[in-house]
Design a protein around this motif. Structure first.
Motif, PDB file in Angstrom:
ATOM      1  N   ASN A   3       0.848  -1.193   0.000  1.00 41.07           N
ATOM      2  CA  ASN A   3       0.000   0.000   0.000  1.00 41.07           C
ATOM      3  C   ASN A   3       0.882   1.239   0.000  1.00 41.07           C
ATOM      4  OD1 ASN A   3      -1.824   2.018   0.341  1.00 41.07           O
ATOM      5  ND2 ASN A   3      -2.636   1.269   2.296  1.00 41.07           N
ATOM      6  N   THR A   4       1.015   1.874  -1.152  1.00 40.05           N
ATOM      7  CA  THR A   4       1.791   3.103  -1.255  1.00 40.05           C
ATOM      8  C   THR A   4       0.883   4.302  -1.469  1.00 40.05           C
ATOM      9  OG1 THR A   4       2.081   2.749  -3.632  1.00 40.05           O
ATOM     10  CG2 THR A   4       3.792   1.883  -2.172  1.00 40.05           C
ATOM     11  N   LYS A 269       1.080  11.791  -8.335  1.00 41.83           N
ATOM     12  CA  LYS A 269       1.133  10.350  -8.088  1.00 41.83           C
ATOM     13  C   LYS A 269      -0.213   9.810  -7.626  1.00 41.83           C
ATOM     14  CE  LYS A 269       4.591   8.751  -5.810  1.00 41.83           C
ATOM     15  NZ  LYS A 269       5.573   8.560  -4.705  1.00 41.83           N
ATOM     16  N   GLN A 270      -0.991  10.654  -6.953  1.00 42.49           N
ATOM     17  CA  GLN A 270      -2.296  10.230  -6.458  1.00 42.49           C
ATOM     18  C   GLN A 270      -3.221  11.436  -6.379  1.00 42.49           C
ATOM     19  OE1 GLN A 270      -2.291   8.347  -2.587  1.00 42.49           O
ATOM     20  NE2 GLN A 270      -4.467   7.840  -2.665  1.00 42.49           N
ATOM     21  N   LYS A 304      -1.130   6.526   4.904  1.00 42.77           N
ATOM     22  CA  LYS A 304      -0.639   5.349   4.181  1.00 42.77           C
ATOM     23  C   LYS A 304      -0.570   4.124   5.086  1.00 42.77           C
ATOM     24  CE  LYS A 304       2.513   7.182   0.647  1.00 42.77           C
ATOM     25  NZ  LYS A 304       3.941   7.204   0.244  1.00 42.77           N
ATOM     26  N   ASP A 305      -0.617   4.365   6.382  1.00 47.41           N
ATOM     27  CA  ASP A 305      -0.446   3.301   7.371  1.00 47.41           C
ATOM     28  C   ASP A 305      -1.754   2.528   7.530  1.00 47.41           C
ATOM     29  OD1 ASP A 305      -0.154   1.769   9.731  1.00 47.41           O
ATOM     30  OD2 ASP A 305       1.304   3.194  10.538  1.00 47.41           O
ATOM     31  N   ALA A 306      -1.730   1.248   7.199  1.00 49.40           N
ATOM     32  CA  ALA A 306      -2.940   0.431   7.262  1.00 49.40           C
ATOM     33  C   ALA A 306      -3.523   0.364   8.672  1.00 49.40           C
ATOM     34  CB  ALA A 306      -2.647  -0.981   6.755  1.00 49.40           C
ATOM     35  N   ALA A 370     -18.956  11.187 -13.640  1.00 47.88           N
ATOM     36  CA  ALA A 370     -17.496  11.276 -13.646  1.00 47.88           C
ATOM     37  C   ALA A 370     -16.908  10.138 -12.818  1.00 47.88           C
ATOM     38  CB  ALA A 370     -17.047  12.619 -13.089  1.00 47.88           C
ATOM     39  N   TYR A 371     -15.832   9.561 -13.327  1.00 47.32           N
ATOM     40  CA  TYR A 371     -15.149   8.462 -12.645  1.00 47.32           C
ATOM     41  C   TYR A 371     -13.654   8.752 -12.568  1.00 47.32           C
ATOM     42  CZ  TYR A 371     -19.385   5.660 -13.077  1.00 47.32           C
ATOM     43  OH  TYR A 371     -20.676   5.191 -12.979  1.00 47.32           O
ATOM     44  N   GLN A 372     -13.024   8.195 -11.536  1.00 44.39           N
ATOM     45  CA  GLN A 372     -11.584   8.337 -11.352  1.00 44.39           C
ATOM     46  C   GLN A 372     -10.967   6.962 -11.148  1.00 44.39           C
ATOM     47  OE1 GLN A 372      -9.963  11.520  -8.721  1.00 44.39           O
ATOM     48  NE2 GLN A 372      -9.044   9.836  -7.567  1.00 44.39           N
ATOM     49  N   TRP A 373      -9.811   6.738 -11.781  1.00 48.88           N
ATOM     50  CA  TRP A 373      -9.150   5.443 -11.692  1.00 48.88           C
ATOM     51  C   TRP A 373      -8.357   5.337 -10.399  1.00 48.88           C
ATOM     52  CZ3 TRP A 373      -9.561   0.759 -13.308  1.00 48.88           C
ATOM     53  CH2 TRP A 373      -8.497  -0.144 -13.221  1.00 48.88           C
ATOM     54  N   ASN A 374      -8.634   4.271  -9.629  1.00 50.36           N
ATOM     55  CA  ASN A 374      -7.929   3.973  -8.393  1.00 50.36           C
ATOM     56  C   ASN A 374      -6.926   2.869  -8.681  1.00 50.36           C
ATOM     57  OD1 ASN A 374      -7.226   2.705  -5.858  1.00 50.36           O
ATOM     58  ND2 ASN A 374      -8.945   3.796  -4.914  1.00 50.36           N
ATOM     59  N   MET A 375      -5.657   3.246  -8.790  1.00 51.26           N
ATOM     60  CA  MET A 375      -4.621   2.283  -9.170  1.00 51.26           C
ATOM     61  C   MET A 375      -4.444   1.202  -8.115  1.00 51.26           C
ATOM     62  SD  MET A 375      -2.573   1.557 -11.668  1.00 51.26           S
ATOM     63  CE  MET A 375      -2.163   3.038 -12.615  1.00 51.26           C
TER      64      MET A 375
END
Length: 487
Positions: A3-4, A269-270, A304-306, A370-375
């Motif tokens: 998870n980055t 990057k995000q 970022k911390d799970a 509208a949609y956004q790509w979640n890598m």
């Protein structure tokens, strides 16, 4: 896959309206926030994922625009919290107790930004009075005024501590330039932005970042007038930037997004969409979590911390709230829309090519989503229903299908963005059946503006709605205070 990417950690409720500023309390990864509800608030971690409101600071008589935390020193062992507002005052508090210590006065207009020189007792402030000021906290007085800008100063920073470039200060303003000051004397002007400079952040003792109403972020070296790099991706005003690490920074914008960037690449990057109308401010905690303040009074924190991530139920509810929002094409959220040129939902079967990529889908009958790509999750996430089109181009119009614009729970024919001289966009809702002077008076009361603006605002409404019907809007929208076309 590791998870980055950042995910929602929590949401903080307490402010009644726009959170204009957030700052990190580094001693314990707390937060100080300032709002248009005339308060500042101190938040402290309460458990692994959330925060609790500890103190409400109520010494301002108008909007709180700026906040700053100063770590403990020999003179101020508890550390300091400093706030600035539309009442022209700077209030200084004990960071540990939240007690008011003293007030600094001298600015002639709104105090719009605050920072400090590390390892010193020097506080920096900027104002709509077109100046920056340097204050000695020990003597409680202004020791220097930085005069050089021709419009409101929106941001001020020090480039180092007492041993490294402590004598260099940077100011950015609504005149589109950044001024470098060495020993309180102007030594450099950095030109490149084409609109108001909203925020500055030091990368190291020699390089810094700037963001602007021109939708861009730029990287500079203090010893050169040439811009080193331009970061593009936001589709509207970029209000605030924050350094996360030596390799990464964050930015927030009127386009309702938080974006994460690598210092050495020009693409984000995000991209994290927010359900709020405007994302005003951003700061990073010492654990690299990111805090943002929004126009609906909420503070959002991402991690970022799970182990600090919100529950799946909370994340699902957050995504559902985003999916249910409406996106105005001419407020800069996504750019212009030509409905007939959009793909249908079959396009969602094809994976996106990069994190944060957006696409608009024609659902038929004038309905656009509208949609956004979640890598990270390898999926398209709906980020809202799109209203407005490239064929009806005035700011704040109704949609191409005749839908009205939802603003604070009510529907309007228009929701204009009005900029005052200080470049703060304010929403002006209006229906074609309303009386222009009544709407103007409501706008003045809502935003606590001078009564002298009444005729100007009423004439603005008349000029931009005269002879119009809902599906026919003029493209020559202009602002009564700046004469500019907005967005």
């Amino acid at each position: 896959m590791a998870n980055t990417s950042y995910r929602l950690r929590c949401q903080l409720y307490g402010h009644e309206t726009d959170v204009r500023s957030v700052s990190t309390i580094t001693e314990y990864d707390g937060i100080v926030s300032g709002s248009r509800d005339k308060t500042a608030r101190i938040w402290r971690p309460s458990d692994k994922t959330s925060f609790e409101q500890r103190v409400v600071l109520k010494d301002h008589t108008n909007f709180v625009i700026a906040t700053c935390y100063i770590p403990p020193s020999n003179k101020f062992g508890d550390g300091l919290i400093v706030t600035g507002g539309n009442d022209k005052k700077i209030c200084v508090y004990s960071a540990k107790q939240g007690t008011h210590l003293f007030t600094l006065e001298g600015h002639e207009q709104t105090v719009s930004c605050l920072s400090y020189v590390p390892q010193s007792d020097l506080l920096l402030s900027g104002s709509w009075d077109q100046t920056g000021r340097v204050w000695s906290l020990s003597s409680k007085r202004c020791i220097q005024t930085l005069s050089g800008h021709s419009k409101a100063v929106w941001t001020i920073i020090s480039m180092g501590d007492v041993t490294n470039n402590s004598n260099i200060i940077l100011t950015g303003a609504a005149d589109n330039i950044i001024i470098g000051w060495k020993n309180y004397t102007k030594f450099q002007i950095y030109e490149g932005h084409t609109n108001c400079v909203r925020s500055l952040a030091a990368l190291n003792s020699n390089e810094f970042l700037s963001c602007s109403n021109d939708f861009t972020i730029k990287r500079w070296n203090i010893n050169s007038v040439q811009c080193l790099q331009t970061y593009e991706g936001h589709t509207s005003f970029v209000y605030s930037i924050s350094i996360i690490s030596s390799e990464q920074f964050a930015s927030v914008s009127e386009d309702r997004s938080l974006r994460l960037w690598s210092i050495n690449t020009s693409e984000s990057k995000q991209t994290i969409r927010l359900p709020s109308g405007t994302v005003w401010s951003v700061c990073s905690l010492t654990n690299n979590d990111i805090v943002v303040g929004c126009s609906d009074g909420r503070i959002f924190i991402f991690t970022k911390d799970a182990s600090r991530t919100a529950t799946m139920e909370e994340i699902s509810a957050y995504e559902q709230e985003i999916a249910s929002t409406t996106i105005q094409t001419k407020t800069g959220d996504l750019g212009e829309v030509k409905i007939d040129d959009l793909p249908n939902e079959d396009a969602l079967k094809k994976p996106g090519t990069r994190e944060g990529q957006t696409t608009m889908i024609n659902k038929g009958n004038g309905h656009v989503e509208a949609y956004q790509w979640n890598m990270l999750d390898q999926r398209w996430m709906k980020i809202g229903d799109v209203v407005g089109s490239a064929d009806s181009t005035a700011q704040g119009q109704a949609s191409a299908t005749g839908e009205k614009i939802l603003f604070e729970g009510q529907y309007y024919d228009y929701v204009f963005n009005v900029e005052l001289d200080e470049n703060v966009p304010l929403k002006l809702p209006y229906n074609i059946t309303d009386d222009p002077w009544y709407a103007a008076q409501e706008f003045i009361h809502r935003h606590e503006l001078s009564q002298m603006f009444l005729d100007q605002i009423a004439q603005f409404i008349i000029t931009n709605t005269k002879g119009m019907v809902i599906d026919q809007r003029a493209s020559d929208f202009f602002d009564p205070f700046t004469g500019q076309v907005i967005y």
